[in-house]
Scaffold this motif. Structure first.
Motif, PDB file in Angstrom:
ATOM      1  N   PHE A 129       6.050  22.376  89.084  1.00 21.17           N
ATOM      2  CA  PHE A 129       5.992  23.821  88.863  1.00 21.17           C
ATOM      3  C   PHE A 129       4.855  24.153  87.917  1.00 21.17           C
ATOM      4  O   PHE A 129       4.451  23.333  87.096  1.00 21.17           O
ATOM      5  N   THR A 130       4.319  25.351  88.089  1.00 22.01           N
ATOM      6  CA  THR A 130       3.358  25.885  87.119  1.00 22.01           C
ATOM      7  C   THR A 130       4.064  26.950  86.300  1.00 22.01           C
ATOM      8  O   THR A 130       5.026  27.567  86.753  1.00 22.01           O
TER       9      THR A 130
ATOM     10  N   ARG B  59      -2.993  28.902  89.687  1.00 22.53           N
ATOM     11  CA  ARG B  59      -2.817  29.540  90.995  1.00 22.53           C
ATOM     12  C   ARG B  59      -3.394  28.684  92.115  1.00 22.53           C
ATOM     13  O   ARG B  59      -2.854  28.644  93.219  1.00 22.53           O
ATOM     14  N   ALA B  60      -4.465  27.979  91.834  1.00 19.54           N
ATOM     15  CA  ALA B  60      -5.052  27.091  92.840  1.00 19.54           C
ATOM     16  C   ALA B  60      -4.109  25.927  93.164  1.00 19.54           C
ATOM     17  O   ALA B  60      -4.127  25.407  94.282  1.00 19.54           O
ATOM     18  N   LEU B  61      -3.261  25.551  92.224  1.00 15.41           N
ATOM     19  CA  LEU B  61      -2.337  24.441  92.452  1.00 15.41           C
ATOM     20  C   LEU B  61      -1.217  24.791  93.420  1.00 15.41           C
ATOM     21  O   LEU B  61      -0.490  23.911  93.872  1.00 15.41           O
ATOM     22  N   ARG B  62      -1.073  26.053  93.784  1.00 14.40           N
ATOM     23  CA  ARG B  62      -0.028  26.459  94.736  1.00 14.40           C
ATOM     24  C   ARG B  62      -0.161  25.753  96.076  1.00 14.40           C
ATOM     25  O   ARG B  62       0.821  25.564  96.785  1.00 14.40           O
ATOM     26  N   THR B  63      -1.364  25.355  96.426  1.00 16.43           N
ATOM     27  CA  THR B  63      -1.590  24.697  97.711  1.00 16.43           C
ATOM     28  C   THR B  63      -1.883  23.204  97.564  1.00 16.43           C
ATOM     29  O   THR B  63      -2.231  22.548  98.537  1.00 16.43           O
ATOM     30  N   ALA B  64      -1.708  22.674  96.371  1.00 18.18           N
ATOM     31  CA  ALA B  64      -1.999  21.265  96.123  1.00 18.18           C
ATOM     32  C   ALA B  64      -0.928  20.364  96.729  1.00 18.18           C
ATOM     33  O   ALA B  64       0.236  20.749  96.859  1.00 18.18           O
ATOM     34  N   THR B  65      -1.337  19.164  97.088  1.00 15.68           N
ATOM     35  CA  THR B  65      -0.378  18.157  97.562  1.00 15.68           C
ATOM     36  C   THR B  65       0.357  17.575  96.342  1.00 15.68           C
ATOM     37  O   THR B  65      -0.072  17.746  95.201  1.00 15.68           O
TER      38      THR B  65
ATOM     39  N   THR C  94       6.255  29.067  89.067  1.00 24.62           N
ATOM     40  CA  THR C  94       6.158  28.947  90.513  1.00 24.62           C
ATOM     41  C   THR C  94       6.511  27.513  90.887  1.00 24.62           C
ATOM     42  O   THR C  94       5.876  26.570  90.402  1.00 24.62           O
ATOM     43  N   SER C  95       7.536  27.352  91.726  1.00 26.46           N
ATOM     44  CA  SER C  95       7.918  26.025  92.209  1.00 26.46           C
ATOM     45  C   SER C  95       6.865  25.525  93.184  1.00 26.46           C
ATOM     46  O   SER C  95       6.392  26.279  94.044  1.00 26.46           O
ATOM     47  N   LEU C  96       6.533  24.253  93.074  1.00 25.46           N
ATOM     48  CA  LEU C  96       5.526  23.634  93.928  1.00 25.46           C
ATOM     49  C   LEU C  96       6.085  22.350  94.521  1.00 25.46           C
ATOM     50  O   LEU C  96       6.841  21.639  93.856  1.00 25.46           O
ATOM     51  N   GLY C  97       5.705  22.038  95.711  1.00 26.67           N
ATOM     52  CA  GLY C  97       6.039  20.749  96.293  1.00 26.67           C
ATOM     53  C   GLY C  97       7.441  20.627  96.861  1.00 26.67           C
ATOM     54  O   GLY C  97       7.814  19.564  97.335  1.00 26.67           O
ATOM     55  N   LEU C  98       8.227  21.696  96.812  1.00 26.43           N
ATOM     56  CA  LEU C  98       9.584  21.620  97.355  1.00 26.43           C
ATOM     57  C   LEU C  98       9.583  21.922  98.852  1.00 26.43           C
ATOM     58  O   LEU C  98       8.808  22.749  99.320  1.00 26.43           O
ATOM     59  N   PRO C  99      10.474  21.282  99.590  1.00 24.88           N
ATOM     60  CA  PRO C  99      10.610  21.659 100.999  1.00 24.88           C
ATOM     61  C   PRO C  99      11.042  23.126 101.118  1.00 24.88           C
ATOM     62  O   PRO C  99      11.746  23.647 100.251  1.00 24.88           O
ATOM     63  N   TRP C 100      10.632  23.778 102.202  1.00 23.83           N
ATOM     64  CA  TRP C 100      10.904  25.191 102.409  1.00 23.83           C
ATOM     65  C   TRP C 100      12.386  25.504 102.275  1.00 23.83           C
ATOM     66  O   TRP C 100      12.770  26.480 101.633  1.00 23.83           O
TER      67      TRP C 100
END
Length: 183
Positions: free
Chosen positions: A167-168, A7-13, A40-46
């Motif tokens: 993604f996580t 969950r902390a990785l949601r805001t990771a670069t 949860t997808s991470l790092g994708l443009p909005w």
């Protein structure tokens, strides 16, 4: 502990996600077997997230032939911490993009990512563009398959091309129904 890290990785670069992936741990395939994971997808443009999904499920199921297989479940986009609510088609969860799960092939994956497992979309009937995708996957803690981190690569003309798609996956529940597409 590993779920908190996921969950902390949601805001990771992207750089932080890459570093965490490189520090990840091997996964026992048997530990995934029979479970749905909330992704949860991470790092994708909005904009890309709006066209695809932010949350989803991945299933891991052992086929009677011994191979570990899986599929994606589309979820209603109710929010990051909302309970998973599969989208339905004819009363069943809407599934897409089946895959095989295999040990990494060090000759094809970039060396640093060849430590966990690989979700391989070329091992199932998928559209041609989807068959190019392979997702290296690692555990966030040793001997703990409750929280995983992955990244998507495209394999074009024998070369691995990185994408911004991290993604996580968080273990959510046992699989209830296996779609016909993977049987």
């Amino acid at each position: 502990m590993s779920l908190e890290l996921a969950r902390a990785l949601r805001t990771a670069t992207r750089a932080e996600l890459r570093a965490r992936l490189l520090e990840g741990y091997p996964i026992d395939p048997a530990a995934l077997e029979g479970y749905l994971y909330r992704g949860t997808s991470l790092g994708l443009p909005w904009l890309v997230e709006q066209l695809t999904w932010k949350t989803f499920q991945k299933a891991f199921w052992r086929h009677p032939d011994g191979r570990l297989r899986g599929w994606n479940v589309r979820l209603a986009q109710d929010g990051l911490d909302a309970p998973s609510r599969p989208k339905l088609r004819r009363g069943r969860a809407l599934t897409t993009w089946p895959y095989g799960v295999v040990a990494p092939d060090r000759s094809r994956l970039p060396g640093p990512f060849a430590r966990g497992l690989v979700i391989d979309y070329s091992l199932a009937p998928n559209p041609p563009w989807q068959r190019l995708v392979k997702d290296p996957l690692v555990a966030l803690a040793p001997n703990d398959a409750d929280a995983l981190l992955g990244v998507s690569y495209l394999f074009i003309a024998g070369r691995a091309v990185a994408t911004p798609t991290y993604f996580t996956l968080e273990r959510e529940q046992p699989i209830g129904e296996v779609p016909d597409s993977v049987r």
